[in-house]
Design a protein around this motif. Structure first.
Motif, PDB file in Angstrom:
ATOM      1  N   GLU A 184     -19.257 -19.178 -16.586  1.00 43.34           N
ATOM      2  CA  GLU A 184     -18.768 -20.413 -17.209  1.00 43.34           C
ATOM      3  C   GLU A 184     -19.878 -21.114 -18.001  1.00 43.34           C
ATOM      4  O   GLU A 184     -19.614 -21.856 -18.951  1.00 43.34           O
ATOM      5  CB  GLU A 184     -18.221 -21.355 -16.137  1.00 43.34           C
ATOM      6  N   LYS A 185     -21.131 -20.831 -17.607  1.00 43.66           N
ATOM      7  CA  LYS A 185     -22.275 -21.427 -18.316  1.00 43.66           C
ATOM      8  C   LYS A 185     -22.666 -20.615 -19.548  1.00 43.66           C
ATOM      9  O   LYS A 185     -23.588 -20.984 -20.265  1.00 43.66           O
ATOM     10  CB  LYS A 185     -23.470 -21.529 -17.366  1.00 43.66           C
ATOM     11  N   GLY A 186     -21.975 -19.471 -19.756  1.00 41.25           N
ATOM     12  CA  GLY A 186     -22.242 -18.678 -20.944  1.00 41.25           C
ATOM     13  C   GLY A 186     -22.874 -17.325 -20.715  1.00 41.25           C
ATOM     14  O   GLY A 186     -23.114 -16.566 -21.655  1.00 41.25           O
ATOM     15  N   LEU A 187     -23.148 -16.987 -19.448  1.00 43.37           N
ATOM     16  CA  LEU A 187     -23.761 -15.699 -19.139  1.00 43.37           C
ATOM     17  C   LEU A 187     -22.704 -14.589 -19.244  1.00 43.37           C
ATOM     18  O   LEU A 187     -21.532 -14.830 -18.956  1.00 43.37           O
ATOM     19  CB  LEU A 187     -24.337 -15.708 -17.715  1.00 43.37           C
ATOM     20  N   SER A 188     -23.108 -13.403 -19.662  1.00 47.39           N
ATOM     21  CA  SER A 188     -22.166 -12.278 -19.706  1.00 47.39           C
ATOM     22  C   SER A 188     -21.870 -11.839 -18.277  1.00 47.39           C
ATOM     23  O   SER A 188     -22.631 -12.138 -17.353  1.00 47.39           O
ATOM     24  CB  SER A 188     -22.758 -11.112 -20.489  1.00 47.39           C
TER      25      SER A 188
END
Length: 218
Positions: A184-188
């Motif tokens: 959700e924080k943008g990590l794959s």
């Protein structure tokens, strides 16, 4: 340049302790290596039935000709199919690595720095190669037999209405939840899984099961 001892420690899942065999390998090496010998450890949790093993690949990339790859048992190195084992063995040979396994006594000759090349040594080398092939084949057969028995057990449980699927440990669930937060924080998904110590496949199953529950439970 002095050869480096490269210890490879592997377990199949994140729930297993990949460092379990470290003590046994260290005690074994004490009988052969000088205290000043350089020893590197490579540890990972991944199936021995796949070639996609980052730490094993790093070990090979780090190695120089004459270095020694040490495992507790041959099945820690390979549970590969005949085709994949042939590919891995060729890579190891091309790198100049020598394989030593505690469960393969003929391989211990490699660690005996004082032995000289002789007819007996040459014969033992050929015997060692043959036994290595036998153990590698046995490791693969054991893997396939366990998979077959597992599948048979699942089918029987399904027929009896008792199959519930693989149950995740609380530790795995928490790791998956933390990975979801990272996503959700943008990590794959791949990086989130690695950051939280779980396999990508485990994370994908968790996501799939979570979505399924949201649909059926809503």
């Amino acid at each position: 340049m002095a050869s480096t001892i490269r210890v490879y420690l592997r377990a199949s899942t994140t729930e297993q302790d990949a460092t379990r065999g470290k003590t046994a390998v260290s005690e074994f090496l004490e009988g052969f290596c000088k205290p000043a010998s350089k020893v590197e450890h490579y540890v990972e949790n991944v199936s021995g039935a796949t070639l996609d093993r980052p730490e094993l690949n790093r070990l090979i990339a780090d190695s120089n000709k004459g270095d020694v790859l040490v495992v507790e048992q041959i099945d820690r190195l390979t549970r590969l199919s005949a085709h994949d084992w042939k590919a891995l063995k060729r890579t190891i040979e091309d790198t100049g690595l020598n394989i030593v396994s505690i469960d393969l006594p003929t391989s211990h000759l490699i660690l005996n720095q004082g032995h000289s090349i002789s007819l007996v040594g040459d014969i033992l080398s050929h015997v060692n190669t043959l036994l290595l092939e036998i153990l590698a084949t046995s490791a693969r057969k054991d893997y396939e037999d366990r998979r077959r028995r597992q599948a048979e057990g699942i089918e029987k449980a399904k027929a009896e209405g008792k199959f519930r699927g693989k149950q995740r440990s609380q530790k795995t669930i928490q790791a998956c939840q933390a990975a979801m937060a990272d996503i959700e924080k943008g990590l794959s998904k791949e990086k989130a899984a690695k950051a939280n110590g779980i396999g990508v496949a485990t994370l994908y199953r968790y996501i799939r099961d979570t979505k399924s529950c949201l649909i059926t439970c809503s």
